[in-house]
Design a protein around this motif. Structure first.
Motif, PDB file in Angstrom:
ATOM      1  N   PHE A  75    -106.250  95.268 -51.504  1.00 29.87           N
ATOM      2  CA  PHE A  75    -107.277  94.403 -52.034  1.00 29.87           C
ATOM      3  C   PHE A  75    -107.310  93.116 -51.212  1.00 29.87           C
ATOM      4  CE2 PHE A  75    -108.174  90.896 -55.102  1.00 29.87           C
ATOM      5  CZ  PHE A  75    -109.513  91.180 -55.285  1.00 29.87           C
ATOM      6  N   VAL A  76    -108.483  92.767 -50.671  1.00 32.78           N
ATOM      7  CA  VAL A  76    -108.620  91.594 -49.805  1.00 32.78           C
ATOM      8  C   VAL A  76    -108.917  90.372 -50.663  1.00 32.78           C
ATOM      9  CG1 VAL A  76    -109.809  90.597 -47.826  1.00 32.78           C
ATOM     10  CG2 VAL A  76    -109.509  93.077 -47.964  1.00 32.78           C
ATOM     11  N   GLN A 133     -98.634  88.315 -56.816  1.00 29.03           N
ATOM     12  CA  GLN A 133     -97.243  88.059 -56.448  1.00 29.03           C
ATOM     13  C   GLN A 133     -97.217  87.386 -55.074  1.00 29.03           C
ATOM     14  OE1 GLN A 133     -95.624  92.079 -56.804  1.00 29.03           O
ATOM     15  NE2 GLN A 133     -94.746  91.543 -58.795  1.00 29.03           N
ATOM     16  N   PRO A 134     -97.422  86.070 -55.032  1.00 29.14           N
ATOM     17  CA  PRO A 134     -97.520  85.364 -53.747  1.00 29.14           C
ATOM     18  C   PRO A 134     -96.238  85.490 -52.925  1.00 29.14           C
ATOM     19  CG  PRO A 134     -98.286  83.983 -55.558  1.00 29.14           C
ATOM     20  CD  PRO A 134     -97.621  85.167 -56.176  1.00 29.14           C
ATOM     21  N   LEU A 150    -104.419  89.649 -47.797  1.00 30.72           N
ATOM     22  CA  LEU A 150    -104.291  90.722 -48.772  1.00 30.72           C
ATOM     23  C   LEU A 150    -103.197  90.452 -49.785  1.00 30.72           C
ATOM     24  CD1 LEU A 150    -105.504  92.047 -46.041  1.00 30.72           C
ATOM     25  CD2 LEU A 150    -104.786  94.203 -47.027  1.00 30.72           C
ATOM     26  N   GLU A 151    -103.146  91.270 -50.824  1.00 26.87           N
ATOM     27  CA  GLU A 151    -102.086  91.197 -51.817  1.00 26.87           C
ATOM     28  C   GLU A 151    -100.720  91.559 -51.233  1.00 26.87           C
ATOM     29  OE1 GLU A 151    -101.931  90.128 -54.776  1.00 26.87           O
ATOM     30  OE2 GLU A 151    -103.794  90.426 -55.879  1.00 26.87           O
ATOM     31  N   THR A 152    -100.731  92.156 -50.036  1.00 29.02           N
ATOM     32  CA  THR A 152     -99.477  92.630 -49.440  1.00 29.02           C
ATOM     33  C   THR A 152     -99.189  92.032 -48.068  1.00 29.02           C
ATOM     34  OG1 THR A 152    -100.672  94.525 -48.508  1.00 29.02           O
ATOM     35  CG2 THR A 152     -99.609  94.839 -50.647  1.00 29.02           C
ATOM     36  N   ILE A 199    -100.998  86.983 -49.796  1.00 24.71           N
ATOM     37  CA  ILE A 199    -101.453  85.867 -48.956  1.00 24.71           C
ATOM     38  C   ILE A 199    -102.838  85.462 -49.449  1.00 24.71           C
ATOM     39  CG2 ILE A 199    -102.041  85.106 -46.629  1.00 24.71           C
ATOM     40  CD1 ILE A 199     -99.055  85.680 -47.007  1.00 24.71           C
ATOM     41  N   GLY A 200    -102.972  84.201 -49.884  1.00 23.69           N
ATOM     42  CA  GLY A 200    -104.247  83.727 -50.411  1.00 23.69           C
ATOM     43  C   GLY A 200    -105.264  83.424 -49.330  1.00 23.69           C
ATOM     44  N   CYS A 201    -104.805  82.835 -48.230  1.00 25.69           N
ATOM     45  CA  CYS A 201    -105.690  82.600 -47.088  1.00 25.69           C
ATOM     46  C   CYS A 201    -104.886  82.635 -45.798  1.00 25.69           C
ATOM     47  CB  CYS A 201    -106.471  81.296 -47.225  1.00 25.69           C
ATOM     48  SG  CYS A 201    -105.502  79.790 -47.343  1.00 25.69           S
TER      49      CYS A 201
END
Length: 372
Positions: free
Chosen positions: A14-15, A75-76, A31-33, A55-57
């Protein structure tokens, strides 16, 4: 349509957000990963990194191996109050900047690093570690609005609707009272002589000269309000592209702020009739076309038009997946990028019709860029 909440999605990857580098030659997907890097021209994947968390950005430093990362998602990987400068050649964090509040966005070039928080913008020289130049308080800026050019930084001022411009060479500060409502989008021309602005109202886009800060033109996107996703000048500065939550791409001719005659105007002779409402005489797009925002859950929606609302996905600019991000490959080719569950890359070409001589925008390619 899948109506489950975005953050409960188990259909990965998921982006969370997407961003272009300075010359639009590459784009990065957070992405979430982990994160990925793609060629803007072909949409071919160049880098894929799994880092064990969200990763948020992710903001690329040109075409180098350095990428500025901020944690985000369910889960950052990293705390959201820290900026990590990641060296992709060594797969390690080269340096870290820590702040008291969450980071909304990062902008980065070979010479400077800009860190955007909800009510503050910090300007740094790009070194290891970065060297702080100055910082400014801003109005609420949950979208992380900030444009970094070769010698200028543009970001919201302390007053709602205001744009502040900082000259990286001289340290001079200029202020443009651009709108009466909060800013929703900003753009700088490549040579830094023009600024484009849009507010939450989303009906009027204003064009300003720099450094004089005088208003050059007003363009009407439409009559009804909309959330402006992105503004972008063409490389030559002769056109301005605009996207909104109406799923429409508009092209305005910057060099010609008035139609040559009433026959070319949207409302024909009515554009010349005095005392009619201004929308009859305003300058409308030269060309428009629909783009695909992607099939997303209903929880992603128009309630995020307001810059006063900060709820959403942690660590992601605006709290929702990026949509309608604009980039120009050249003066005749435009990209529109989107994040989310249905992450898309779309390319459009500007062509002149042989019969009429009118400018049109035609789709010339698209891809779900995470598909195998």
């Amino acid at each position: 349509m899948n109506t489950r909440p975005i953050l409960d999605s188990d259909e990965g990857p998921f982006v969370l957000s997407v961003s272009l580098n300075a010359d639009c030659s590459c784009f990065s997907a957070a992405l979430e990963t982990g994160f990925r890097v793609f060629s803007s021209k072909t949409c071919d994947q160049k880098v894929a990194r799994e880092v064990g968390g969200g990763i948020g950005c992710a903001e690329m430093l040109g075409t180098t191996s350095y990428i500025a990362l901020v944690g985000g998602g369910k889960q950052p990987k990293f705390p959201q109050n820290k900026v990590q400068i990641w060296n992709d050649q060594t797969n390690v964090v080269a340096t870290t900047l820590e702040f008291k509040t969450p980071v909304q966005r990062v902008r980065i070039t070979q010479t400077h690093l800009i860190v955007v928080q909800l009510n503050k913008v910090g300007i740094y020289k790009m070194k290891i570690p970065p060297e702080r130049v100055t910082e400014y308080e801003t109005a609420n800026n949950p979208y992380g609005l900030c444009e970094l050019g070769k010698s200028t930084v543009a970001f919201p001022g302390r007053t709602i609707g205001q744009v502040k411009l900082f000259d990286l060479n001289t340290g001079n500060v200029s202020i443009i009272p651009a709108h009466e409502t909060p800013l929703r989008a900003l753009a700088l021309s490549r040579n830094g002589d023009m600024v484009a602005t849009a507010s939450e109202q989303g009906t009027i886009i204003r064009l300003w000269s720099f450094p004089s800060c005088t208003k050059l033109a007003e363009f009407r996107r439409g009559v009804d309000p909309a959330a402006i996703f992105s503004l972008a000048f063409s490389p030559s500065g002769t056109m301005l592209a605009v996207t909104s939550d109406k799923s429409t791409l508009h092209i305005f001719d910057v060099g010609s702020t008035q139609p040559a005659d009433s026959k070319q105007h949207k409302y024909g002779f009515l554009s010349k009739v005095p005392l009619l409402p201004r929308q009859f005489s305003d300058t409308y797009p030269t060309a428009s076309v629909k783009f695909e925002m992607g099939d997303e859950p209903t929880t992603w929606g128009p309630h995020m038009k307001s810059a006063t609302l900060g709820a959403g996905i942690p660590g992601v600019p605006g709290g929702r997946p990026t949509k309608g991000l604009l980039g120009w490959l050249d003066d005749n080719t435009i990209l529109i990028l989107g994040a989310g569950q249905d992450a898309r890359w779309e390319r459009f070409s500007i062509v002149i019709e042989e019969d009429t001589g009118n400018k049109i925008v035609a789709p010339s390619g698209w891809k779900r860029y995470l598909d195998d």
